[in-house]
Scaffold this active site. Structure first.
Site, mmCIF file in Angstrom:
data_model
loop_
_atom_site.group_PDB
_atom_site.id
_atom_site.type_symbol
_atom_site.label_atom_id
_atom_site.label_comp_id
_atom_site.label_asym_id
_atom_site.label_seq_id
_atom_site.Cartn_x
_atom_site.Cartn_y
_atom_site.Cartn_z
ATOM 1 N N PHE A 95 -5.824 -6.093 11.676
ATOM 2 C CA PHE A 95 -5.407 -6.164 10.270
ATOM 3 C C PHE A 95 -4.576 -7.435 10.045
ATOM 4 O O PHE A 95 -4.794 -8.194 9.090
ATOM 5 C CB PHE A 95 -4.603 -4.900 9.968
ATOM 6 C CG PHE A 95 -4.081 -4.765 8.562
ATOM 7 C CD1 PHE A 95 -4.867 -5.069 7.466
ATOM 8 C CD2 PHE A 95 -2.788 -4.289 8.331
ATOM 9 C CE1 PHE A 95 -4.387 -4.915 6.164
ATOM 10 C CE2 PHE A 95 -2.298 -4.123 7.050
ATOM 11 C CZ PHE A 95 -3.096 -4.441 5.960
ATOM 12 N N GLN A 153 0.848 -1.200 0.000
ATOM 13 C CA GLN A 153 0.000 0.000 0.000
ATOM 14 C C GLN A 153 0.883 1.249 0.000
ATOM 15 O O GLN A 153 1.948 1.253 0.616
ATOM 16 C CB GLN A 153 -0.890 0.067 1.240
ATOM 17 C CG GLN A 153 -1.245 -1.264 1.866
ATOM 18 C CD GLN A 153 -2.374 -1.182 2.875
ATOM 19 O OE1 GLN A 153 -3.525 -1.099 2.486
ATOM 20 N NE2 GLN A 153 -2.069 -1.224 4.155
ATOM 21 N N HIS A 182 0.429 -4.858 2.583
ATOM 22 C CA HIS A 182 -1.005 -5.125 2.774
ATOM 23 C C HIS A 182 -1.160 -6.614 3.117
ATOM 24 O O HIS A 182 -1.795 -6.969 4.095
ATOM 25 C CB HIS A 182 -1.771 -4.756 1.505
ATOM 26 C CG HIS A 182 -3.249 -4.960 1.592
ATOM 27 N ND1 HIS A 182 -4.143 -4.390 0.711
ATOM 28 C CD2 HIS A 182 -4.020 -5.694 2.434
ATOM 29 C CE1 HIS A 182 -5.388 -4.745 1.018
ATOM 30 N NE2 HIS A 182 -5.334 -5.543 2.050
ATOM 31 N N HIS A 228 -6.697 -10.527 10.160
ATOM 32 C CA HIS A 228 -7.497 -10.651 8.929
ATOM 33 C C HIS A 228 -6.651 -11.256 7.807
ATOM 34 O O HIS A 228 -7.088 -12.173 7.101
ATOM 35 C CB HIS A 228 -8.000 -9.265 8.535
ATOM 36 C CG HIS A 228 -8.619 -9.202 7.181
ATOM 37 N ND1 HIS A 228 -9.917 -9.583 6.932
ATOM 38 C CD2 HIS A 228 -8.109 -8.817 5.981
ATOM 39 C CE1 HIS A 228 -10.188 -9.430 5.641
ATOM 40 N NE2 HIS A 228 -9.110 -8.965 5.048
ATOM 41 N N GLU A 229 -5.432 -10.732 7.645
ATOM 42 C CA GLU A 229 -4.582 -11.215 6.548
ATOM 43 C C GLU A 229 -4.167 -12.673 6.760
ATOM 44 O O GLU A 229 -4.145 -13.461 5.825
ATOM 45 C CB GLU A 229 -3.356 -10.301 6.388
ATOM 46 C CG GLU A 229 -3.698 -8.902 5.889
ATOM 47 C CD GLU A 229 -4.381 -8.891 4.514
ATOM 48 O OE1 GLU A 229 -3.892 -9.552 3.593
ATOM 49 O OE2 GLU A 229 -5.423 -8.213 4.383
ATOM 50 N N LYS A 267 -7.520 -14.905 6.387
ATOM 51 C CA LYS A 267 -8.079 -14.919 5.026
ATOM 52 C C LYS A 267 -7.088 -15.496 4.008
ATOM 53 O O LYS A 267 -7.457 -16.312 3.169
ATOM 54 C CB LYS A 267 -8.487 -13.503 4.614
ATOM 55 C CG LYS A 267 -9.081 -13.426 3.214
ATOM 56 C CD LYS A 267 -9.611 -12.033 2.885
ATOM 57 C CE LYS A 267 -10.091 -11.972 1.440
ATOM 58 N NZ LYS A 267 -10.497 -10.620 1.044
ATOM 59 N N HIS A 268 -5.833 -15.049 4.080
ATOM 60 C CA HIS A 268 -4.862 -15.436 3.042
ATOM 61 C C HIS A 268 -3.813 -16.437 3.537
ATOM 62 O O HIS A 268 -3.466 -17.379 2.837
ATOM 63 C CB HIS A 268 -4.137 -14.192 2.515
ATOM 64 C CG HIS A 268 -5.068 -13.150 1.961
ATOM 65 N ND1 HIS A 268 -5.706 -13.307 0.754
ATOM 66 C CD2 HIS A 268 -5.478 -11.956 2.445
ATOM 67 C CE1 HIS A 268 -6.470 -12.236 0.505
ATOM 68 N NE2 HIS A 268 -6.344 -11.405 1.537
HETATM 69 O O1 U2P Z 1 -8.972 -5.675 -4.239
HETATM 70 C C1 U2P Z 1 -9.897 -5.505 -3.218
HETATM 71 C C2 U2P Z 1 -9.698 -6.543 -2.130
HETATM 72 O O2 U2P Z 1 -9.847 -7.867 -2.675
HETATM 73 C C3 U2P Z 1 -8.969 -8.750 -2.009
HETATM 74 N N1 U2P Z 1 -8.051 -9.376 -2.972
HETATM 75 C C4 U2P Z 1 -7.736 -8.778 -4.136
HETATM 76 C C5 U2P Z 1 -6.877 -9.390 -5.023
HETATM 77 C C6 U2P Z 1 -6.337 -10.644 -4.709
HETATM 78 O O3 U2P Z 1 -5.545 -11.229 -5.452
HETATM 79 N N2 U2P Z 1 -6.670 -11.205 -3.518
HETATM 80 C C7 U2P Z 1 -7.521 -10.605 -2.638
HETATM 81 O O4 U2P Z 1 -7.789 -11.128 -1.575
HETATM 82 C C8 U2P Z 1 -8.215 -7.950 -0.980
HETATM 83 O O5 U2P Z 1 -8.895 -8.132 0.230
HETATM 84 P P1 U2P Z 1 -8.248 -8.028 1.669
HETATM 85 O O6 U2P Z 1 -7.077 -8.927 1.790
HETATM 86 O O7 U2P Z 1 -7.857 -6.613 1.852
HETATM 87 O O8 U2P Z 1 -9.372 -8.444 2.540
HETATM 88 C C9 U2P Z 1 -8.321 -6.535 -1.535
HETATM 89 O O9 U2P Z 1 -8.177 -5.540 -0.576
#
Ligand code: U2P
Length: 276
Positions: free
Chosen positions: A138, A53, A84, A141-142, A145-146
């Site tokens: 934050f 970011q 991010h 969440h990351e 989620k990811h």
């Molecule tokens: O782009 C807006 C939000 O979608 C999520 N995103 C986007 C692209 C990607 O490859 N993967 C993905 O998760 C992001 O969500 P966040 O992690 O912020 O919740 C991004 O902010």
């Protein structure tokens, strides 16, 4: 072959033992079934995107301050791209999310907190949603989620944050852009093609850039699973799409300096709870 004989006193114990063994087998098979279901729901990802970011753009949204928002650190607010997240993605433009039930535990990354505060700060007062529907940090969440979808490359929460920091340090986009003359400015506009070329020359891969009102807001670097750089998009007309598509970047973009916000700059400092 003769069958073993048991005294009447040992029988209840044997029954109890069989019950315990049966229960353990049941729990194990339920866990395996759950893992299998999770595995079927979302297949393994194809590549990683390191999403960064630009605080100069992001912090323009800050209306109120709170302790979790790094935009509010006054002269100590970040002036480089910050993290991010590290996102496992699919080649078709979609991504898996919330892959396991591994809840975020801040204790697991306590030794990384100082580095994360500096390079992976939240730039907002809002509390993002966690995978179980609640609100959290934050970082939580990351991770949920990811990070939980980054297996088998990333093994656990600590590994997720440490790996992300290491990739971020190795591929220093802020330095690459500064060295190419793309420095933060509130008056200059830079050709998006020039910014992309500078990154391609440095890392031999194309980034993805997201703009807000003509300013760079987010920049994504993409990596194979061994963290060698790769293009973020596979399609050959990606760059054209990127500069022309709605909501993305114009031909000339700005890289705004960080506005003087924060405890000394903003008028109101409200508690974290008040701004959601
Ligand atoms: O782009 C807006 C939000 O979608 C999520 N995103 C986007 C692209 C990607 O490859 N993967 C993905 O998760 C992001 O969500 P966040 O992690 O912020 O919740 C991004 O902010």
């Amino acid at each position: 072959m003769s069958l073993p004989s048991f005294s009447p006193q040992t029988l209840p114990w044997l029954l109890l033992l069989s019950l315990v063994v049966a229960m353990a087998a049941f729990v194990t098979s339920m866990e395996e079934m759950e893992l299998e279901l999770e595995g079927h729901k979302q297949r393994e990802f194809d590549y990683f995107a390191l999403a960064l970011q630009w605080p100069g753009t992001y912090c323009q949204r800050t209306q109120h301050c709170c302790s979790s928002n790094a935009c509010c650190r006054g002269s100590n607010a970040p002036t480089t791209f910050t993290i991010h997240g590290l996102w496992p993605d699919y080649n078709d433009g979609t991504w898996p999310s919330c892959c396991t039930k591994s809840n975020f535990d801040p204790k697991e990354i306590s030794t990384l907190t100082d580095a994360l505060e500096q390079y992976w700060p939240s730039l907002s007062c809002s509390k993002p949603s966690s995978c179980n529907g609640g609100k959290g940090s934050f970082w939580g969440h990351e991770w949920e989620k990811h990070g939980t979808c980054s297996s088998p490359v990333v093994r656990n929460e600590y590994d997720y944050f440490l790996t992300t920091l290491n990739v971020y340090f190795k591929y220093n986009v802020t330095k690459v852009l500064n060295d190419a003359g793309y420095v933060p400015s509130n008056s200059e506009k830079y050709p998006i093609g020039g910014i992309i070329s500078a990154i391609e020359n440095a890392f031999h891969a194309s980034p993805q850039i997201v703009c807000s009102k003509g300013a760079v807001e987010e920049l994504r670097l993409c990596f194979y699973k061994d963290f060698e750089p790769r293009d973020c998009a596979v399609g050959s007309d990606f760059k054209i799409n990127m500069v022309t598509s709605k909501g993305s970047c114009p031909q000339y973009v700005s890289l705004p300096e960080l506005a003087s916000s924060g405890r000394d700059g903003l008028q109101s400092l409200v508690s974290d709870e008040a701004v959601l």
